[in-house]
Design a protein around this motif. Sequence first.
Motif, short mmCIF file in Angstrom:
data_model
loop_
_atom_site.label_atom_id
_atom_site.label_comp_id
_atom_site.label_asym_id
_atom_site.label_seq_id
_atom_site.Cartn_x
_atom_site.Cartn_y
_atom_site.Cartn_z
N ASP A 78 -10.64 0.85 -16.25
CA ASP A 78 -9.84 1.70 -17.11
C ASP A 78 -9.78 3.09 -16.47
OD1 ASP A 78 -8.66 3.20 -19.04
OD2 ASP A 78 -10.05 2.68 -20.64
N THR B 34 -9.88 6.32 -18.76
CA THR B 34 -11.21 6.67 -19.26
C THR B 34 -12.01 7.36 -18.16
OG1 THR B 34 -11.19 4.79 -20.76
CG2 THR B 34 -13.32 5.79 -20.30
N GLN B 35 -11.93 6.86 -16.94
CA GLN B 35 -12.68 7.45 -15.85
C GLN B 35 -12.22 8.88 -15.57
OE1 GLN B 35 -12.31 4.89 -12.48
NE2 GLN B 35 -14.11 3.71 -13.06
N ARG C 79 -15.15 14.70 -9.84
CA ARG C 79 -14.08 14.22 -8.98
C ARG C 79 -13.97 15.10 -7.76
NH1 ARG C 79 -8.70 13.31 -11.51
NH2 ARG C 79 -8.59 11.94 -9.73
N ASP D 274 -10.81 11.02 -17.63
CA ASP D 274 -11.10 11.92 -18.73
C ASP D 274 -12.59 12.08 -19.01
OD1 ASP D 274 -8.41 12.38 -19.08
OD2 ASP D 274 -8.18 10.81 -20.58
N ASP D 275 -13.43 11.31 -18.38
CA ASP D 275 -14.87 11.36 -18.64
C ASP D 275 -15.43 12.66 -18.08
OD1 ASP D 275 -17.62 11.04 -18.79
OD2 ASP D 275 -17.58 8.95 -18.12
N PRO D 276 -15.95 13.56 -18.93
CA PRO D 276 -16.48 14.84 -18.45
C PRO D 276 -17.76 14.69 -17.62
CG PRO D 276 -16.92 14.58 -20.79
CD PRO D 276 -16.06 13.41 -20.37
N ASN D 277 -18.36 13.51 -17.62
CA ASN D 277 -19.59 13.29 -16.87
C ASN D 277 -19.33 12.78 -15.45
OD1 ASN D 277 -21.30 13.98 -19.05
ND2 ASN D 277 -20.82 12.01 -19.98
N VAL D 278 -18.07 12.63 -15.10
CA VAL D 278 -17.71 12.14 -13.77
C VAL D 278 -17.16 13.30 -12.96
CG1 VAL D 278 -16.19 10.60 -12.46
CG2 VAL D 278 -17.21 9.82 -14.62
#
Length: 123
Positions: free
Chosen positions: A6, A9-10, A18, A12-16
């Motif tokens: 997905d 989701t990846q 980029r 928008d994930d604040p814990n990832v």
Amino acid sequence: MSKDLDNVTQIDDPNVRRYGGEQREPKEPFKFQVGESPTFLVPEPDSDTVMDIEEAQTSRRVLKLFLGDQYEDVVDYLGPTHPDTLIDLARDLSRHFGLFDTEQAVNRADRRSRDRRRAGRRR
């Protein structure tokens, strides 16, 4: 059930965290002359080249990676100069582009140069 990731989701994930994708301004080319040579311009290396530079074992390899097609022209002027000229050029290129611990690499090159001079005196 789909095995596709997905991507929304990846992203928008604040814990990832980029990396890449953003447009960064390249650093100014490094401009230099050796003695009475023409001015050489070295563009900022890409990530692949930086990794190769960091793994390079010799000054010659480092310069070839930084200089690319200009290497032969630069060496014509650099070859007959004092070894410190080579060390200074490699150090300044690395500093200009903010690469690896230049002092460590320069100290290694300086140590090799001193060792060669000492070996010559023993003969």
